[in-house]
Each structure stands twice: as structure tokens, then as C-alpha cells.
Design an enzyme around this catalytic site. Sequence first.
Site, mmCIF file in Angstrom:
data_model
loop_
_atom_site.group_PDB
_atom_site.id
_atom_site.type_symbol
_atom_site.label_atom_id
_atom_site.label_comp_id
_atom_site.label_asym_id
_atom_site.label_seq_id
_atom_site.Cartn_x
_atom_site.Cartn_y
_atom_site.Cartn_z
ATOM 1 N N ARG A 100 3.104 -9.182 -12.081
ATOM 2 C CA ARG A 100 1.751 -9.258 -11.531
ATOM 3 C C ARG A 100 1.026 -7.933 -11.771
ATOM 4 O O ARG A 100 0.188 -7.823 -12.654
ATOM 5 C CB ARG A 100 1.793 -9.618 -10.045
ATOM 6 N N GLU A 101 1.380 -6.900 -11.008
ATOM 7 C CA GLU A 101 0.778 -5.581 -11.236
ATOM 8 C C GLU A 101 1.027 -5.105 -12.666
ATOM 9 O O GLU A 101 0.135 -4.550 -13.314
ATOM 10 C CB GLU A 101 1.360 -4.564 -10.243
ATOM 11 N N HIS A 124 0.807 -13.717 -5.881
ATOM 12 C CA HIS A 124 -0.205 -12.805 -5.351
ATOM 13 C C HIS A 124 -1.556 -13.507 -5.440
ATOM 14 O O HIS A 124 -2.005 -13.881 -6.528
ATOM 15 C CB HIS A 124 -0.207 -11.525 -6.186
ATOM 16 N N ARG A 145 2.652 -13.002 3.325
ATOM 17 C CA ARG A 145 2.328 -11.614 3.635
ATOM 18 C C ARG A 145 0.824 -11.469 3.560
ATOM 19 O O ARG A 145 0.179 -11.984 2.649
ATOM 20 C CB ARG A 145 2.959 -10.669 2.607
ATOM 21 N N THR A 154 -4.415 1.634 -2.779
ATOM 22 C CA THR A 154 -4.955 1.026 -3.992
ATOM 23 C C THR A 154 -5.423 2.039 -5.018
ATOM 24 O O THR A 154 -5.377 1.770 -6.228
ATOM 25 C CB THR A 154 -6.106 0.072 -3.613
ATOM 26 N N HIS A 194 23.904 26.924 -16.445
ATOM 27 C CA HIS A 194 23.949 25.506 -16.066
ATOM 28 C C HIS A 194 25.135 24.800 -16.708
ATOM 29 O O HIS A 194 25.868 24.066 -16.045
ATOM 30 C CB HIS A 194 22.654 24.799 -16.492
#
Length: 379
Positions: free
Chosen positions: A39-40, A99, A159, A193, A316
Amino acid sequence: MPPSADISEDFGLGHSKPSTKSADLSHVSNFSIIDTTLREGEQFDSAVFDRKTKIALAKMLDGFGVEYIEVTSPAASKQSRLDYKAICKLGLKAKVLAHVRCHMNDVRIAVETGVDGLNVVFGTSAVLREPSHGKSMDYIMRQAEEVITFIKSKGLEVRFSSEDSFRTDRSDLLALYKLVDKLGVNRVGVADTVGCASPRQVYDLVLSRLTVSCDIECHFHNDTGCAVANAHAALEAGATHIDTTVLGIGERNGITPLGGLCARTYVADRDYVVNKYRLTGLRVLEDFVAGAVNVQVPFNNYITGSCAFTHKAGIHTKAVLNNPDTYEILRPQDFGVERRVSLAHRLTGPSGTAPGSLVLNFRTTKLRTSRSRSSAWLT
């Protein structure tokens, strides 16, 4: 020195329980993922998913172990309706959610596709309402009541989310959440958003919403780089569900990436995340989506980036070769990826190749020697 069985014990993270009310509300070790790549993710600039790709992605997400898969509104097009009817027939363990706008026409179409639930959304901030749909908060509340009552009559999950929650008047927001909670929604949703919220704002808002009896879902955009931190802050404050996409793809800069959420919550409670999700499937999943939208997985991507477990400086490399926990908070073997150690270059120094520094697990580590501009891997 071998690493201990519990990463949280090694670093003093994840299992400490301060005697505060907010600590008792934390869901960092008890949350669900709602992946919304279908969807997104479809709203990402270069995303054009055909049915074959959608079905393959849904199966991969299900195999990874996400609890929910959110799909584009079936009201968007005839093709969307047909595609998601096909996905609903796959028999996935994950629940499929559509959605939809808080509009009866959209809801009726979505119900007919066979989805397990509907994620209803309505823009609530003044800056969004006026140029977008032009509706008042009173209208939004009346519409929410009609839509939620209908969805519940069909026996589906529901929801209700406020779009642009962090720019919505706080009193309007809480009044809306209380209303939909009384109507019996499974979750209320908080949506950042435009990616404007900070972790502190997220924590405060989620905590203030805990007067509702239902679950709390959160959706965070990444415009200002806080999507993962905001998701974790929400869980700490009591949120129960987090929206993600693979590689974080979505509108503009996207949202909380699936891999980023897994990395962050892994540090908080390794056992919970390792046992709940098939983390070794993350790389294949991300490579698939990257190919589908024609992008490269970033070199510094959480977990699967080419440099995520690469060590170069001598101080490291010596430490990592003796005990990887010295410079790694994540364990590559848990994600099915390899550690890489770069040797024989001007930054190695005497400590990086000292006797005894090459005791390591060759199944998870690669060595590289640099020769001017070329390099060769030693395994």
C-alpha cells in the site's frame, strides 16, 4: 571471549525494568508488524507492482512472519480489486488489511474482496482538512460512526486512524480516539504523515492516548530521519502495532523500514525478535523489492547494507576478531549475513594483524587485503 547467549545481558539493554508506570506499559517485547509495502510502498515514486509481483511479495512477507499485510484500497481501481482478491485467496497466515478512506462506498468495495480487516483513515489536522476534503471534526466523527458500525457488522477487524495526527489539535484528536474506541475498533492509529514528530513528541502523544481500551497502531514517515526512533518510542509508550515497508519505501522519503525496526527491537529483546521473525529472509526480501522498484540497497542499510558489518581500522579489526561484540550490537549470523574485516592497508596498524588476532569464526567472517586500488577477499 565468546559472546554470551543474551545480547541484552552483554550490554545492559532490553531486560532492565525500572519501577515506573511507563516502563510497565512498554510493548518493545510484545508488538505486531503491519507491513504496508503493498500500500504505502506502491506510492513510492518508481513502484509499479503487477499481480505476479504483489503475490510473490505477499508470500515473502508472510514467510518472514509479519502479522499483517496492508494493501491499497480496492476502490482505487478495478485492477487493485482483482489483485487483492487473489491475495486473499492465498491462505496466508498474515491477515490482509485494506487501507480505505472513511467513506461508505470505499468500504463496501473493500469488504467484497475478502480482506480480514479495514484500516480506515481520515485527515484530521486543520492544515490538511481545509485544502483536502473540507470537512469539519463533527462531520468526521459522524462519518466514523457510520463506517465503523458497518464494518463491525461484517465481522471484520477495523482500525481508525487520524491522518496527520501530530498537527491535529490535541483535544480534537483525543475526542475522536475516545469515540471510535467506544464504537469498538480493534485499533486506533497515530500517523506522522509528514515526518515532523520527534521521539519525545511520539512518546508523549501515545502515552496520553492510553485511556483507550483498544490497541494502538503507529505510522511514521521519515522526512526528518526519525521513523525508526519514533517507532521505538511509540512501543516504549505502549503502542502495540507498527507500520513498516521493505526498505522503507513510500511517499517521499518513505516510512519506518522493516529492517530498521527489526534491528532496533533486536537490541531491546534479541530472543523475542529472533524467535518471532525469520530474520534470515530479510536480505532476499529487500533484494526482491529493490529489483521491483529499480533501486539499489543502500551501502549503509540496516543489517543488509554492504558495509553494515564491515570493519577496517586496526583497533576495530583486532577487537572484532577476538570478540565481535566489541564493535557489533547486532550479530550477523542471526540475519544470515557475513561480517567482513579489511586487512593489509594503511589503517590496519600493528594491532590489527598481531599474533592471536585472527581467531574467528570463518563461517561468518571474511577477510580482505587491500593492494593499492584493488582488493581481494580471503576466506
